[in-house]
Structures are given as structure tokens and as C-alpha cells.
Design an enzyme around this catalytic site. Structure first.
Site, mmCIF file in Angstrom:
data_model
loop_
_atom_site.group_PDB
_atom_site.id
_atom_site.type_symbol
_atom_site.label_atom_id
_atom_site.label_comp_id
_atom_site.label_asym_id
_atom_site.label_seq_id
_atom_site.Cartn_x
_atom_site.Cartn_y
_atom_site.Cartn_z
ATOM 1 N N ASP A 1 0.841 -1.207 0.000
ATOM 2 C CA ASP A 1 0.000 0.000 0.000
ATOM 3 C C ASP A 1 0.877 1.259 0.000
ATOM 4 O OD1 ASP A 1 -3.298 -0.051 0.819
ATOM 5 O OD2 ASP A 1 -2.254 1.847 0.525
ATOM 6 N N SER B 1 -6.614 3.826 -2.326
ATOM 7 C CA SER B 1 -6.808 2.398 -2.073
ATOM 8 C C SER B 1 -8.111 1.874 -2.640
ATOM 9 C CB SER B 1 -6.811 2.137 -0.566
ATOM 10 O OG SER B 1 -5.525 2.214 -0.060
ATOM 11 N N ASP C 1 -5.123 14.092 2.640
ATOM 12 C CA ASP C 1 -5.115 14.090 1.166
ATOM 13 C C ASP C 1 -4.749 15.458 0.615
ATOM 14 O OD1 ASP C 1 -8.089 12.044 1.268
ATOM 15 O OD2 ASP C 1 -5.966 11.510 1.360
ATOM 16 N N ARG D 1 -16.728 8.015 -1.138
ATOM 17 C CA ARG D 1 -15.988 6.777 -0.885
ATOM 18 C C ARG D 1 -16.574 6.053 0.318
ATOM 19 N NH1 ARG D 1 -9.443 5.831 -0.399
ATOM 20 N NH2 ARG D 1 -9.567 4.185 1.169
ATOM 21 N N LYS E 1 -6.152 -2.057 6.732
ATOM 22 C CA LYS E 1 -6.182 -2.336 5.287
ATOM 23 C C LYS E 1 -6.867 -3.662 4.992
ATOM 24 C CE LYS E 1 -3.820 1.293 3.937
ATOM 25 N NZ LYS E 1 -4.336 2.320 3.025
ATOM 26 N N ASP F 1 1.913 3.357 3.059
ATOM 27 C CA ASP F 1 0.808 4.320 3.008
ATOM 28 C C ASP F 1 0.460 4.870 4.388
ATOM 29 O OD1 ASP F 1 -2.573 4.495 2.978
ATOM 30 O OD2 ASP F 1 -1.404 5.593 1.500
ATOM 31 N N HIS G 1 1.281 8.682 5.415
ATOM 32 C CA HIS G 1 0.244 9.689 5.702
ATOM 33 C C HIS G 1 0.549 10.512 6.958
ATOM 34 C CE1 HIS G 1 -2.723 9.044 2.627
ATOM 35 N NE2 HIS G 1 -2.915 7.783 2.938
ATOM 36 N N ASP H 1 -1.018 -0.316 -4.812
ATOM 37 C CA ASP H 1 -2.334 0.235 -5.193
ATOM 38 C C ASP H 1 -2.247 1.701 -5.606
ATOM 39 O OD1 ASP H 1 -3.802 1.101 -1.965
ATOM 40 O OD2 ASP H 1 -1.723 1.165 -2.643
ATOM 41 N N HIS H 2 -1.196 2.407 -5.221
ATOM 42 C CA HIS H 2 -0.967 3.815 -5.620
ATOM 43 C C HIS H 2 0.314 4.250 -4.928
ATOM 44 C CE1 HIS H 2 -2.105 4.887 -1.554
ATOM 45 N NE2 HIS H 2 -3.118 4.055 -1.720
ATOM 46 N N HIS I 1 -1.283 10.846 -1.169
ATOM 47 C CA HIS I 1 -0.884 9.909 -2.225
ATOM 48 C C HIS I 1 -0.245 10.705 -3.358
ATOM 49 C CE1 HIS I 1 -4.494 7.304 -0.791
ATOM 50 N NE2 HIS I 1 -3.486 7.274 0.046
HETATM 51 O O1 2PG Z 1 -6.600 6.772 4.549
HETATM 52 C C1 2PG Z 1 -7.429 6.909 3.647
HETATM 53 O O2 2PG Z 1 -8.655 6.839 3.794
HETATM 54 C C2 2PG Z 1 -6.924 7.186 2.249
HETATM 55 C C3 2PG Z 1 -6.484 8.623 2.172
HETATM 56 O O3 2PG Z 1 -7.555 9.463 2.384
HETATM 57 O O4 2PG Z 1 -5.806 6.350 1.973
HETATM 58 P P1 2PG Z 1 -6.032 4.938 1.214
HETATM 59 O O5 2PG Z 1 -6.742 5.289 -0.078
HETATM 60 O O6 2PG Z 1 -4.639 4.439 1.004
HETATM 61 O O7 2PG Z 1 -6.867 4.077 2.116
HETATM 62 MN MN MN Z 2 -3.700 2.675 -0.379
HETATM 63 MN MN MN Z 3 -3.578 6.146 1.838
#
Ligand code: 2PG
Ligand code: MN
Ligand code: MN
Length: 561
Positions: free
Chosen positions: A29, A82, A172, A288, A363, A432, A436, A473-474, A504
Site C-alpha cells: 500500500d 486504495s 489528502d 468513498r 487495510k 501508506d 500519511h 495500489d498507488h 498519495h
Molecule cells: O486513509 C485513507 O482513507 C486514504 C487517504 O484518504 O488512503 P487509502 O486510499 O490508502 O486508504
Molecule cells: Mn492505499
Molecule cells: Mn492512503
């Protein structure tokens, strides 16, 4: 033969690649590929295994697009994430994602014609309309211009009283930018007040401390939101949101936007200006799913035992999208999510392939729920097993950057050695989750541990004569500083400090294949230069010995004599 009996699920045998080779599928990740400088935590980390794969077998290592339209996002400026990443990886096709679907529904106005909005309007004329979500331009969970359009549209549609419950970002988007977003929001609410709409911010808090938990890692996060948004109770009360953010940051200069404690906006008598009460309407405007599912359960479920809700208002609740297609949560929503069916997981189960999936809580849902097309549950109780390793709670992951990477790897090795599974799939979150936090040194440690975890899993793959596929994934950890978009030079703030990037990136991600079970001559094709994450599913379906479904993005591999 496929258990489902339906011909459509039959995957013909691959003409060259054999069945029966165990597949170790590793998702890193937040692991992109970028110029190797001091802010590339991956380049600085000690990663002998990933370095070895990149340098010793160029025909089995390549880059993939993991951002923008390649993963169903509106434009090339949209960083990967993600949700869209694991959707693409698991489904083998590109689906227009929430961000784009909401943009279209707002542009055409169809958002106000659907069943969801009609349901909300039943709260008129006296009900207050509440909007809860992430105040940000990140485009990962929400995007400000959508909230802006929705506010105007809801006023046009006759709501006379509107309250916004703000979740600040700083993950973000730039840390500290919440002040700008709130200033813009207050301006937009003032415009509504000029039109005679009683529009105000009613509560707030940081996304990692209030409401936006996921995969049931910490219900306390959702409760703090519930208390502020519904009960009008929080440890802090302020007359305005800006005053709240400024005061809280003065009291704790290290506090960052992600972690503001919950606060309630009160009037001159100290009364909350907008708790959610009977007869009101509520939209959670994040498109999301993962960090809205828990709050949606609190607002919608009759029987709910995750925390004491004290008072459950009878409201008309609609999500911006449906957040879980399997359990139909929430019942009402404004925009239909991408229908992601016929995913690789479903095909593999129908063809008798046994899958073990594992990650730690933060995750876990990515490598199961999201991978399967935003659907909870398993496709088969006998042919699949999903194992969650509890994540550390209530900490920022730079405090423990190793997270549970080694435990995940050990679980994966055990599953591989058990002989019970044809595919073992894991997500290693460190790049990831530590990326963050913006803590460069901790992210370097996190990436070093990821490489150790990969080593364990590749050794196990070796022992069982299997095949490995490693991808991401990114991007995130490969770039920890804001850069000048023209020169790529790291940028400094007014005080001369580097501007740390917690978000990201739009960087490509690596994919590497190998292992003793991989047929000699199997290698990456060179005729798919713009391939992305959606090409990975056909690739691992081939590695399991099957042809991929016709409508999947093409496989990345060929077998040369
Ligand atoms: O933490 C999350 O919700 C996102 C960033 O906003 O990260 P990821 O897409 O890697 O889950
Ligand atoms: Mn991710
Ligand atoms: Mn993330």
C-alpha cells in the site's frame, strides 16, 4: 468444473501456463516509483529484495499506472487511492468511480431526481438538512466543489435550514489547509443566508479522530462524531468553526488537521446550533465507502451495540453513494455506485481456486471488501478464508512504523505452507499508513520492514515451488515532499521548512513476478505501455493456469519459447 454450474463462469485452461502453482500475491500500500532523492522514503529505506527484483529481471519487472482514468478517476490530476486501486486490481476492469459519478449527477441535475433525494425531501418543510463529510479538495473521499454544488442545489430544492458537520483533512491535502476550506465554506454559507436559508456549520473534528474510522478498527472515533453531530456534545464548544480550529491549534501547535478533537458550534446562550434531531434529513457527502460505512450503520441500524447512541433521531438519511452493495447500506443514496460484479474473486471460486486473504485491520477491507467490488462477506465459505490481524489503535503510525507487516507475512507463509490455498493475497500497509503521517524517518523504517516481510513471503514461495506477484495500489511513501510541478524541486514554506506531503501521488507503481513455479519464458509483454492496475487481474488469473475473462483488461504477460 465450476461449482456455479453456469457456463459463463468457466475459465478455459491457459494454453501454456500450468495450473496448480501456488500464487503469493502481495499488495504494497502506498508504494510508487519516483526519482530517488532524500524525500523518497522507499529509495532511502533498506530494500534489498525490491531492489533485486527491479535490477536482476527486467523482463519480469515493470511500471503500471495507478492514478487518474486508468483507475476510473476523472482526470490525470487525480491521485490514486486504495479504494479505486483495489477495485481495479480485483475486478480486472476500469469502472467510473464515485468522484466521476457524482460530478456527472451534479452537472446534469439528476442527483435531485433520484429516489434518494426524493426521500430526503420528505423532511421538508420543517426538517433541517444536515451535510456530514470530509471538507477537502483531495478527491479521495470527497471534493469541495461537490459540497458547494450540493449546498446550492439543496437550497434550490427548498431546504430552508441547512447545517454542515465538518471533518477536517490534512491527509489528502496540505496540513493546515482546513482553515482555507472552512473560510471558503463560511463564504458559501453566507451566500445561502443572503438567500434566506438558515445555513451554518454545526460541528467539526479531524477525520482520524472523528467519524471516519474504517473496518471497525475503533468505534470510539464514530462515537465522538455521533456525540457532537447528534447529541450536540463535545469536549469543546465554540461560536464559529474558524475560531475552533485556530484556538485548538494555538493550544496544541503540533495538532494537525487529521486529528482535531470534536467540537460543537454553539449560539450566544451556549446552545448547539445544529444537533441532528427527529424530522431532520442527513446526507453523508463522502462518495468513498470505507470510512463512511461505520457512521452509516450508526445512523441507520435499529439494533446497534457498538456504543451507546443515547438518542437515535428519526431522520431521512441518504449517503452520497450506496456504501455497501452486499448489505444495501445505506438504504437510500443519491448516486448509484459503480456496479462492480464478476470480479476475479468470484470467477476463481467458480473455478475451484482456493484463496486466503490477509492484512491488518486498517487495510483488511481493502484486500477483501474493496478487492471484491465493495462487497462485504466471502464468495465461498469453503474456498476462501479472510484473516484480519488487529491493528494498533489510537496511535499515529509513525509511532510504530513496523505496524503488523511481519505478522501478516508470517500468516501468509503459514497459509502457503499449509497447502490448503492456491492463492495467498496480502496487503502490507506501512508505505501508506506511515506515509500519511508525514514523518519521513518513520516512513523509511516502515518501508524497510515491508521489504523484510516480502523476503519472508518470497522464501516461503520458493519452498513451495510457487509464483509471486508483487505490486501496489498507488503511490505515497516514494514522495514525502511537495514539489514545484514544473521543476520537481522540493518546496519550502515561508519559514524555510520543507512542505511535507502526507498525500498519495500520481506516480506509477512497480509490478514484479517470479518464483520457481513461473514458467521459463513467461515475461511481461512490451506492447502495453499504458497498462494499469486493471491489467493485473488477468495476469494473476493466467499465473493460476487459466485464461482471463474476455472483458477483462489484457494480461501483462506472454510466454516466449
Ligand atoms: O486513509 C485513507 O482513507 C486514504 C487517504 O484518504 O488512503 P487509502 O486510499 O490508502 O486508504
Ligand atoms: Mn492505499
Ligand atoms: Mn492512503
Amino acid at each position: 468444473m465450476p461449482s456455479g454450474g453456469e457456463e459463463k463462469w468457466v475459465l478455459p485452461a491457459h494454453d501454456k501456463l500450468p495450473k496448480g502453482k501456488k500464487l503469493m500475491l502481495i499488495i504494497l500500500d502506498g508504494w510508487g516509483e519516483q526519482i530517488a532523492d532524500q524525500f523518497n522514503a522507499i529509495a532511502v529505506a533498506t530494500t534489498p529484495i525490491m531492489d533485486h527484483l527491479k535490477t536482476t529481471a527486467p523482463e519480469r519487472w515493470r511500471l503500471l499506472k495507478a492514478h487518474g482514468p486508468a483507475v476510473g478517476l476523472p482526470t490525470e490530476d487525480d491521485m490514486g487511492n486504495s479504494e479505486v486501486g483495489h477495485n481495479a486490481l480485483g475486478a480486472g476492469r476500469i469502472f467510473k468511480q464515485g468522484a466521476a459519478l457524482v460530478d456527472m449527477a451534479l452537472e446534469t441535475g439528476s442527483i435531485y431526481e433520484g429516489e434518494g433525494f426524493k426521500y430526503l425531501k420528505e423532511a421538508q418543510p420543517n426538517g433541517t438538512l444536515h451535510l456530514l463529510g470530509l471538507l477537502s479538495d483531495g478527491g479521495v473521499h470527497s471534493r469541495y466543489n461537490q459540497l458547494q454544488a450540493l449546498l446550492k442545489g439543496c437550497a434550490d430544492q427548498g431546504f430552508k435550514k441547512i447545517r454542515v458537520h465538518v471533518l477536517t483533512d490534512g491527509r489528502d491535502v496540505r496540513e493546515g489547509s482546513s482553515l482555507d476550506y472552512v473560510t471558503t465554506l463560511e463564504h458559501d454559507l453566507e451566500e445561502l443566508r443572503k438567500r434566506g436559508v438558515d445555513a451554518r456549520i454545526a460541528s467539526g473534528g479531524g477525520r482520524m479522530a472523528v467519524t471516519m474510522d474504517r473496518y471497525e478498527n475503533d468505534w470510539g472515533v464514530v462515537k465522538r462524531g455521533w456525540d457532537a453531530q447528534v447529541l450536540g456534545e463535545a469536549p469543546h464548544q465554540f461560536k464559529s468553526c474558524l475560531e475552533a480550529l485556530k484556538t485548538l491549534k494555538e493550544n496544541d501547535p503540533k495538532l494537525n488537521d487529521q486529528y482535531y478533537p470534536p467540537f460543537v458550534i454553539v449560539d450566544d446562550e451556549g446552545k448547539p446550533v445544529g444537533p441532528i434531531v427527529d424530522g431532520d434529513a442527513l446526507i453523508t457527502f463522502n462518495f468513498r465507502a470505507d470510512r463512511m460505512v461505520m457512521a452509516a450503520k450508526a445512523f441507520e441500524f435499529e439494533d446497534f451495540d457498538k456504543f451507546d447512541r443515547v438518542r437515535v433521531p428519526k431522520i431521512k438519511y441518504a449517503g452520497m453513494l450506496e456504501y455497501d452493495a452486499e448489505i444495501k447500506l445505506p438504504k437510500h443514496y443519491l448516486v448509484a455506485p459503480p456496479h462492480i460484479g464478476e470480479t476475479s474473486g468470484e470467477y476463481l471460486v467458480h473455478n475451484g481456486v482456493r484463496t486466503f486473504a490477509c492484512s491488518e485491520t486498517v487495510k483488511f477491507g481493502h484486500v477483501t471488501f474493496v478487492w471484491n467490488g465493495n462487497r462485504s462477506g466471502q464468495f465461498s465459505e469453503t474456498l476462501e478464508e479472510y484473516v484480519e490481524i488487529p491493528s494498533d489503535q489510537g496511535i499515529s503510525f509513525n509511532v510504530k512504523p513496523e505496524m503488523k507487516a511481519i505478522a501478516i507475512a508470517e500468516k501468509a507463509c503459514e497459509a502457503l505452507h499449509s497447502g490448503k490455498w492456491d492463492q495467498v493475497r496480502v496487503n502490507l500497509p506501512n508505505g501508506d499508513m506511515v506515509g500519511h503521517t508525514g514523518d519521513l524517518d518513520a516512513t523509511i523504517v516502515g518501508c524497510t520492514v515491508v521489504d523484510k516481510a516480502i523476503q519472508l513471503m518470497l522464501e516461503a514461495t520458493e519452498k513451495v515451488g510457487g509464483i509471486f506477484l508483487i505490486t501496489a495500489d498507488h503511490g505515497n511513501a516514494e514522495d514525502m515532499v511537495k514539489r514545484n510541478s514544473k521543476t520537481g524541486e522540493p518546496m519550502k514554506d515561508k519559514k524555510g521548512n520543507y512542505q511535507i506531503l502526507t498525500a498519495h501521488t500520481c506516480a506509477p507503481v512497480p509490478i514484479a513476478i517470479g518464483g520457481p513455479g513461473l514458467l521459463k519464458g513467461a515475461q511481461f509483454r512490451t506492447d502495453l505501455p499504458t497498462a494499469g492496475l486493471a491489467n493485473v487481474a488477468a495476469t494473476f488469473i493466467n499465473l493460476l493456469g487459466f485464461e482471463a475473462p474476455k472483458d477483462y483488461e489484457p494480461s501483462l504477460i506472454e510466454v516466449v519459447e
